[in-house]
Design an enzyme around this catalytic site. Sequence first.
Site, short mmCIF file in Angstrom:
data_model
loop_
_atom_site.label_atom_id
_atom_site.label_comp_id
_atom_site.label_asym_id
_atom_site.label_seq_id
_atom_site.Cartn_x
_atom_site.Cartn_y
_atom_site.Cartn_z
N LYS A 116 -11.68 -5.94 -2.85
CA LYS A 116 -12.76 -5.00 -3.15
C LYS A 116 -12.21 -3.68 -3.68
O LYS A 116 -12.95 -2.82 -4.10
CB LYS A 116 -13.62 -4.79 -1.89
CG LYS A 116 -12.82 -4.46 -0.64
CD LYS A 116 -13.56 -4.88 0.63
CE LYS A 116 -12.65 -4.77 1.85
NZ LYS A 116 -13.04 -5.55 2.99
N LYS A 148 -4.81 -11.70 -5.30
CA LYS A 148 -5.99 -12.08 -4.50
C LYS A 148 -7.19 -11.19 -4.86
O LYS A 148 -7.01 -10.03 -5.24
CB LYS A 148 -5.67 -12.02 -3.01
CG LYS A 148 -5.67 -10.64 -2.44
CD LYS A 148 -5.88 -10.60 -0.94
CE LYS A 148 -6.10 -9.14 -0.59
NZ LYS A 148 -6.35 -8.75 0.71
N LYS A 158 0.83 -1.21 0.00
CA LYS A 158 0.00 0.00 0.00
C LYS A 158 0.86 1.25 0.00
O LYS A 158 0.55 2.23 -0.68
CB LYS A 158 -0.94 0.01 1.21
CG LYS A 158 -2.04 -1.02 1.09
CD LYS A 158 -3.21 -0.75 2.00
CE LYS A 158 -4.30 -1.78 1.77
NZ LYS A 158 -5.36 -1.75 2.77
P1 TYM Z 1 -9.90 -7.45 5.57
O1 TYM Z 1 -11.04 -6.56 5.93
O2 TYM Z 1 -9.02 -7.05 4.47
O3 TYM Z 1 -10.45 -8.89 5.23
C1 TYM Z 1 -11.34 -9.56 6.10
C2 TYM Z 1 -11.15 -11.05 6.04
O4 TYM Z 1 -11.36 -11.55 4.73
C3 TYM Z 1 -10.22 -12.30 4.31
N1 TYM Z 1 -10.04 -12.11 2.86
C4 TYM Z 1 -9.86 -13.11 1.99
N2 TYM Z 1 -9.81 -14.44 2.15
C5 TYM Z 1 -9.62 -15.18 1.05
N3 TYM Z 1 -9.48 -14.67 -0.19
C6 TYM Z 1 -9.52 -13.35 -0.40
N4 TYM Z 1 -9.38 -12.85 -1.61
C7 TYM Z 1 -9.71 -12.50 0.72
N5 TYM Z 1 -9.80 -11.14 0.88
C8 TYM Z 1 -10.00 -10.93 2.20
C9 TYM Z 1 -9.06 -11.72 5.10
O5 TYM Z 1 -7.98 -12.61 5.18
C10 TYM Z 1 -9.71 -11.47 6.43
O6 TYM Z 1 -9.76 -12.64 7.20
N6 TYM Z 1 -6.68 -6.44 9.25
C11 TYM Z 1 -7.83 -7.22 8.89
C12 TYM Z 1 -9.01 -6.97 9.79
C13 TYM Z 1 -8.73 -7.12 11.23
C14 TYM Z 1 -8.60 -8.34 11.94
C15 TYM Z 1 -8.37 -7.97 13.30
C16 TYM Z 1 -8.63 -9.68 11.56
C17 TYM Z 1 -8.57 -6.12 12.13
N7 TYM Z 1 -8.37 -6.63 13.39
C18 TYM Z 1 -8.19 -8.95 14.28
C19 TYM Z 1 -8.46 -10.65 12.54
C20 TYM Z 1 -8.22 -10.27 13.88
C21 TYM Z 1 -8.24 -6.87 7.47
O7 TYM Z 1 -7.95 -5.80 6.98
O8 TYM Z 1 -9.04 -7.78 6.87
#
Ligand code: TYM
Length: 333
Positions: free
Chosen positions: A201, A198, A116
């Site tokens: 969005k 991957k 990023k």
């Molecule tokens: P975020 O919001 O980017 O994504 C949320 C969850 O979706 C999963 N994910 C995917 N899994 C498979 N294939 C994909 N293409 C794909 N895109 C997204 C992510 O792995 C995630 O599990 N930092 C985290 C949010 C967060 C969090 C936490 C997670 C904040 N605090 C504490 C776990 C524990 C994030 O930005 O996820």
Amino acid sequence: MEKENKKVSFSGIQPSGDLTIGNYLGAIKNWVSMQKDYESFYCIVDLHAITVRQDPKELRSRTLKNLAIYIASGLDPVKNTLFIKSHVPAHSEAAWLLNCFSYTGELGRMTQFKDKSQKIGESVSVGLFTYPVLMAADILLYNTNVVPVGNDQKQHVELSRDIAIRFNNLYGQTFVVPEPLIAGSGARIMDLQNPEKKMSKSVENPNAYILILDSPNIIRKKINRAVTDDYAEVRYTEDQPGISNLINILSTITNVSQEDIVKRYEGLGYAGFKSDVAEALVEELAPVQNRIKELLDDKSYLEKIYSESAEKANYIANKTLRKMQKKIGLVLR
Ligand code: TYM
């Protein structure tokens, strides 16, 4: 299993864009399957979303939409604590404390930050840099044993482990050291137009992703347009990343192994296979979509859920925060 003996699961999703089937298959579907066996906390991480600019009105509405998606996907709001992070101020406070036990070197090595910040340059926010520390605070405040996430978040969970171990070594046993729990075939759902990346969005071409709220016809169109190859054989191999991705999607939804899917389509072309993937998705998502709409029409119900959950989350998070403050040497009142 008695409630007290259950292991704790914690995870979250940013309300920074409409959720995709990557979020659904990589995270939410797993959470749903875990709810019997774990004491679970699933958070809408609004404070993570603001590490990049958000439109205030959109952020507010997406936060509620995410909650509706969690419930509509099958998470029981009584069995699971479904809450909004900014309702629990301990997360921000704990993040500050943990910032003082995290190294700039390790944060600079996080691949998501590197990607990023390369795009944004010098005006990348400090929040984006320390984002994994806030994530560590989220996880550690709840004595979390497992963190069910997609593959892309594994590195951040590992950093949370390192921070927990470092703090425990300095001050004695304080935090449970969490483990990442990475979903099987749904762990890495790829971009439909560029299956080396991957699914996310935040790309511009809407044919690259499928949203949880995409209509059946849009889903069919997007799967139909998904990039494949010239082999004309449904195989799960590295040189067929587009087809392998579709196999993974089908496998996660139907619970049929990749090998069995390959066998089922032996000798058949891509058309029937793609249409089956699309129909599986439509069938999976249609009831979720209907329920989301109903829930969004009942704001007072959503309000009740997030308010009650915030109380429970505050209670647990504050207990851990006080423990941290005490160990560090802050004067408690
Ligand atoms: P975020 O919001 O980017 O994504 C949320 C969850 O979706 C999963 N994910 C995917 N899994 C498979 N294939 C994909 N293409 C794909 N895109 C997204 C992510 O792995 C995630 O599990 N930092 C985290 C949010 C967060 C969090 C936490 C997670 C904040 N605090 C504490 C776990 C524990 C994030 O930005 O996820």
